[in-house]
Write an enzyme that holds these catalytic residues in place. Structure first.
Site, PDB file in Angstrom:
ATOM      1  N   SER A 143      33.043  59.278  10.003  1.00 47.10           N
ATOM      2  CA  SER A 143      32.353  58.771  11.189  1.00 47.10           C
ATOM      3  C   SER A 143      31.136  59.615  11.581  1.00 47.10           C
ATOM      4  O   SER A 143      30.224  59.783  10.799  1.00 47.10           O
ATOM      5  CB  SER A 143      33.349  58.652  12.341  1.00 47.10           C
ATOM      6  OG  SER A 143      32.733  58.061  13.431  1.00 47.10           O
ATOM      7  N   HIS A 144      31.192  60.181  12.781  1.00 43.30           N
ATOM      8  CA  HIS A 144      30.062  60.922  13.334  1.00 43.30           C
ATOM      9  C   HIS A 144      30.065  62.386  12.919  1.00 43.30           C
ATOM     10  O   HIS A 144      29.181  63.142  13.329  1.00 43.30           O
ATOM     11  CB  HIS A 144      30.119  60.822  14.856  1.00 43.30           C
ATOM     12  CG  HIS A 144      31.476  61.217  15.365  1.00 43.30           C
ATOM     13  ND1 HIS A 144      32.593  60.449  15.152  1.00 43.30           N
ATOM     14  CD2 HIS A 144      31.902  62.309  16.019  1.00 43.30           C
ATOM     15  CE1 HIS A 144      33.645  61.050  15.669  1.00 43.30           C
ATOM     16  NE2 HIS A 144      33.252  62.178  16.203  1.00 43.30           N
ATOM     17  N   ASP A 170      29.575  52.395  13.413  1.00 41.53           N
ATOM     18  CA  ASP A 170      30.370  51.685  14.417  1.00 41.53           C
ATOM     19  C   ASP A 170      30.069  52.124  15.842  1.00 41.53           C
ATOM     20  O   ASP A 170      30.471  51.464  16.793  1.00 41.53           O
ATOM     21  CB  ASP A 170      31.875  51.745  14.107  1.00 41.53           C
ATOM     22  CG  ASP A 170      32.407  53.149  13.974  1.00 41.53           C
ATOM     23  OD1 ASP A 170      31.624  54.110  14.172  1.00 41.53           O
ATOM     24  OD2 ASP A 170      33.609  53.304  13.690  1.00 41.53           O
ATOM     25  N   ARG A 171      29.361  53.249  16.007  1.00 46.93           N
ATOM     26  CA  ARG A 171      29.040  53.703  17.369  1.00 46.93           C
ATOM     27  C   ARG A 171      27.613  53.307  17.747  1.00 46.93           C
ATOM     28  O   ARG A 171      26.783  53.040  16.874  1.00 46.93           O
ATOM     29  CB  ARG A 171      29.149  55.224  17.459  1.00 46.93           C
ATOM     30  CG  ARG A 171      30.536  55.720  17.222  1.00 46.93           C
ATOM     31  CD  ARG A 171      30.607  57.214  17.409  1.00 46.93           C
ATOM     32  NE  ARG A 171      32.009  57.632  17.311  1.00 46.93           N
ATOM     33  CZ  ARG A 171      32.508  58.680  17.917  1.00 46.93           C
ATOM     34  NH1 ARG A 171      31.740  59.454  18.650  1.00 46.93           N
ATOM     35  NH2 ARG A 171      33.786  58.984  17.784  1.00 46.93           N
ATOM     36  N   GLU A 183      34.485  54.941  25.922  1.00 45.16           N
ATOM     37  CA  GLU A 183      33.471  55.902  26.375  1.00 45.16           C
ATOM     38  C   GLU A 183      32.804  56.621  25.200  1.00 45.16           C
ATOM     39  O   GLU A 183      31.720  57.154  25.337  1.00 45.16           O
ATOM     40  CB  GLU A 183      34.088  56.918  27.343  1.00 45.16           C
ATOM     41  CG  GLU A 183      35.385  57.594  26.886  1.00 45.16           C
ATOM     42  CD  GLU A 183      35.264  58.498  25.694  1.00 45.16           C
ATOM     43  OE1 GLU A 183      34.269  59.235  25.632  1.00 45.16           O
ATOM     44  OE2 GLU A 183      36.155  58.473  24.818  1.00 45.16           O
ATOM     45  N   LYS A 243      34.678  48.640  16.139  1.00 46.22           N
ATOM     46  CA  LYS A 243      33.526  48.702  17.016  1.00 46.22           C
ATOM     47  C   LYS A 243      32.287  48.563  16.142  1.00 46.22           C
ATOM     48  O   LYS A 243      32.345  48.791  14.932  1.00 46.22           O
ATOM     49  CB  LYS A 243      33.522  49.973  17.842  1.00 46.22           C
ATOM     50  CG  LYS A 243      33.594  51.277  17.069  1.00 46.22           C
ATOM     51  CD  LYS A 243      33.742  52.397  18.076  1.00 46.22           C
ATOM     52  CE  LYS A 243      33.778  53.767  17.428  1.00 46.22           C
ATOM     53  NZ  LYS A 243      35.097  54.097  16.870  1.00 46.22           N
TER      54      LYS A 243
HETATM   55  C1  G16 Z   1      37.414  57.072  16.548  1.00 48.44           C
HETATM   56  C2  G16 Z   1      38.226  55.958  17.131  1.00 48.44           C
HETATM   57  C3  G16 Z   1      37.810  55.681  18.538  1.00 48.44           C
HETATM   58  C4  G16 Z   1      37.865  56.955  19.363  1.00 48.44           C
HETATM   59  C5  G16 Z   1      37.034  58.030  18.698  1.00 48.44           C
HETATM   60  C6  G16 Z   1      37.138  59.366  19.378  1.00 48.44           C
HETATM   61  O1  G16 Z   1      36.089  56.672  16.435  1.00 48.44           O
HETATM   62  O2  G16 Z   1      38.101  54.778  16.387  1.00 48.44           O
HETATM   63  O3  G16 Z   1      38.657  54.722  19.065  1.00 48.44           O
HETATM   64  O4  G16 Z   1      37.417  56.732  20.657  1.00 48.44           O
HETATM   65  O5  G16 Z   1      37.480  58.204  17.377  1.00 48.44           O
HETATM   66  O6  G16 Z   1      38.435  59.817  19.297  1.00 48.44           O
HETATM   67  P1  G16 Z   1      38.855  61.251  19.758  1.00 48.44           P
HETATM   68  O7  G16 Z   1      38.518  61.327  21.214  1.00 48.44           O
HETATM   69  O8  G16 Z   1      40.314  61.300  19.465  1.00 48.44           O
HETATM   70  O9  G16 Z   1      38.048  62.257  18.972  1.00 48.44           O
HETATM   71  P2  G16 Z   1      35.204  57.045  15.170  1.00 48.44           P
HETATM   72  O10 G16 Z   1      33.838  56.537  15.509  1.00 48.44           O
HETATM   73  O11 G16 Z   1      35.277  58.550  15.057  1.00 48.44           O
HETATM   74  O12 G16 Z   1      35.855  56.364  14.027  1.00 48.44           O
END
Ligand code: G16
Length: 543
Positions: free
Chosen positions: A113-114, A281-282, A364, A376
């Site tokens: 992801s990020h 996705d973000r 958020e 997302k």
């Molecule tokens: C994932 C999940 C999201 C979540 C985010 C942050 O996103 O799919 O639902 O809000 O992690 O999670 P945490 O607060 O546990 O770090 P992504 O974009 O990282 O796949």
């Protein structure tokens, strides 16, 4: 070409977090590490022999090697066919869209992801099920359990395939089709939004910048924004996906998307700015000198969705993750629709979407989406905003401030304390848990705690229960403080503290968020003893 059965041993650390298994690349590169996890997924997803799967990733370091391993293992399992994105690329929402469109049995997404990419940075893998969404907790727990007892995996001994050339090929008996990563997704977007109207807006000189952060959305954004919608060449910056994201941190927030923030600051020539993350996705939405919080963005989308072609029949309901501000709740109340509060993690929206209880949902953490896929979707959110701007013919800040005037404003921020010692983080959460009964009814600086708990969610569709999803302090004036530990970090623990205050009457000149929330921030720090326990005086990131 021969199927080999390779003896292996469990690593005992393959517990998926909020969104799949994320670890340092070096951990994934250990012999058998990726293979163990993939075999565990295939075992739990079985029967997968004879099925269609989708595979792709965000292009980060180790993406291509991992795909070749997965293809050889899928062939050894008797998978009938795999669709794989050209050059191994597919955004997370594009995988979800492809699974749904092609009625695949599921898909594997390679991404952290990020999180940053490169030989010393992060890699990740997750499995999405038939509905196109992340596998539910029951599935990921079963995978983890299997991985702790694994003794062998199967792999086809064969050469790598060419991922660059579009079209069919074969690995053993398994068909492979290298597909254009963008076209199916672009067609879906054209169906949801009024492309003609957005195109007219660009034709009349509307200027924006989209920061792809050298991650997966570059090719998608260039095709849709520049080629199809007619935005000026150069609208998409950092458009070429790179294995290390150009050394950056592909997280679309005010800290990491600073290049975009600068372009929208001062006397900017651009009316709109947006960015997406590693796997697409973000999203982050900016106006001129204006940041739209993800929670406000979700509420504004809910209030205006009926104006857009894909949502012209209105919304069946909405959902937000628990730490997300309650701005969207106010909209749902006015619209007379249900608003669900789920734990953090996109997978919790899956059942609500499948059961048509909701049309729109968001978090958020810079994520929003709808029933068009089960992830997302960053570029979708950008197109949603563009369509809205084309209809309203107002600036981003005007749309937001008018929304506040109508629904009230939820001042909101999140403080992240990153890479803190895991024991310290767990002790802090334990301490909070033990303090809950004492905190109930207490007043701090005029804020009285009306209710506090350790959030637990019962899925209204399958009745599954998810406990320990964060500690909530709800104050009598509607303010909230939430504490939880991130499930996506790869180093130590990340403590997230979410702070929110609702102001029903808002003037356009109201104060800055950190100022308005100052008392609550202090209360949050004192109650959890953050400074003394972590040794940190300030958060690493404020969003
Ligand atoms: C994932 C999940 C999201 C979540 C985010 C942050 O996103 O799919 O639902 O809000 O992690 O999670 P945490 O607060 O546990 O770090 P992504 O974009 O990282 O796949």
């Amino acid at each position: 070409m021969k199927i080999q059965t390779i003896a292996t041993q469990p690593f005992n650390d393959q517990k998926p977090g909020t969104s799949g298994l994320r670890k340092k690349v070096k951990i994934f590169q250990q012999p058998h590490y990726l293979e163990n996890f993939v075999q565990s997924i295939f075992h739990i997803a079985s029967p997968i022999a004879g099925q269609l799967l989708v595979v792709g990733g965000d292009g980060r370091y180790y993406n291509k090697q991992a795909i070749q391993i997965i293809l050889k293992m899928a062939a050894a399992q008797g998978v009938a066919k795999i669709l794989v994105g050209q050059n191994g690329l597919l955004s997370t929402p594009a995988v979800s869209a492809l699974i749904r469109k092609q009625k695949a049995a599921g898909g594997l997404i390679l991404s952290a992801s990020h999180n940053p990419g490169g030989p010393d940075e992060d890699f990740g893998i997750k499995f999405n099920i038939q509905n196109g969404g992340p596998a539910p907790t029951s599935f990921t727990e079963a995978v983890y359990k299997y991985s702790n007892n694994i003794s062998s995996y199967k792999i086809l001994e064969t050469a790598d395939i060419d991922l660059n050339t579009l079209g069919p090929s074969k690995m053993g008996d398994m068909q492979i089709e290298v597909v254009d990563p963008v076209s199916n997704y672009a067609a879906l977007m054209a169906h949801l939004f009024d492309f003609n109207r957005i195109k007219s807006m660009f034709d009349s000189g509307f200027s924006m910048r989209f920061d792809a952060m050298h991650a997966i959305t570059g090719p998608y954004a260039v095709e849709i924004l520049e080629n199809v919608l007619g935005a000026a060449p150069g609208t998409v910056i950092n458009a070429v996906p790179l294995e290390d994201f150009g050394g950056g941190h592909p997280d679309p927030n005010l800290k990491h998307a600073h290049e975009l923030v600068k372009l929208l600051s001062g006397n900017s020539a651009h009316s709109f700015g947006a960015a997406s993350d590693g796997d697409g996705d973000r999203n982050m939405i900016l106006g001129q000198n204006f940041f739209v919080t993800p929670s406000d963005s979700l509420a504004i989308m809910a209030a205006n969705a009926h104006l857009l072609p894909g949502y012209k029949n209105g919304l069946s309901g909405v959902a937000r993750s628990m730490p997300t501000s309650t701005a969207v709740d106010k909209v749902a109340e006015k619209l007379g629709i249900e608003c669900y509060e789920t734990p953090t993690g996109w997978k919790f929206f899956g059942n609500l979407l499948d059961d048509n209880k909701i049309t729109l949902c968001g978090e958020e953490s810079f994520g929003s989406g709808s029933d068009h896929v089960r992830e997302k979707d960053g570029l979708w959110a950008v197109l949603f905003w563009l369509n809205l701007l084309a209809i309203k013919k107002q600036s981003v800040s005007r749309i937001v401030t008018e929304h506040w005037a109508r629904f009230g404003r939820n001042y909101y921020c999140r403080h992240d304390y990153e890479a803190i010692d895991s024991q310290v983080a767990n002790d802090l959460m334990q301490y909070l848990l033990q303090s809950l009964s004492e905190l109930q009814g207490q007043t701090f600086n005029n804020y009285t705690i009306e209710m506090c708990d350790d959030f637990s969610y019962t899925d209204p569709v399958d009745n599954s229960i998810s406990d320990h999803q964060g500690i909530r302090l709800l104050f009598s004036d509607g303010s909230r403080i939430v504490y939880r530990l991130s499930g996506t970090g790869t180093e130590g623990a990340t403590l997230r503290v979410y702070i929110e205050k609702f102001e029903p009457e808002v003037s356009l000149q109201s104060g800055e968020t950190q100022q308005v929330l100052a008392d609550l921030i202090e209360i949050a720090n004192n109650i959890a003893q953050i400074h003394t326990r972590t040794g940190r005086t300030d958060p690493d990131v404020i969003t």
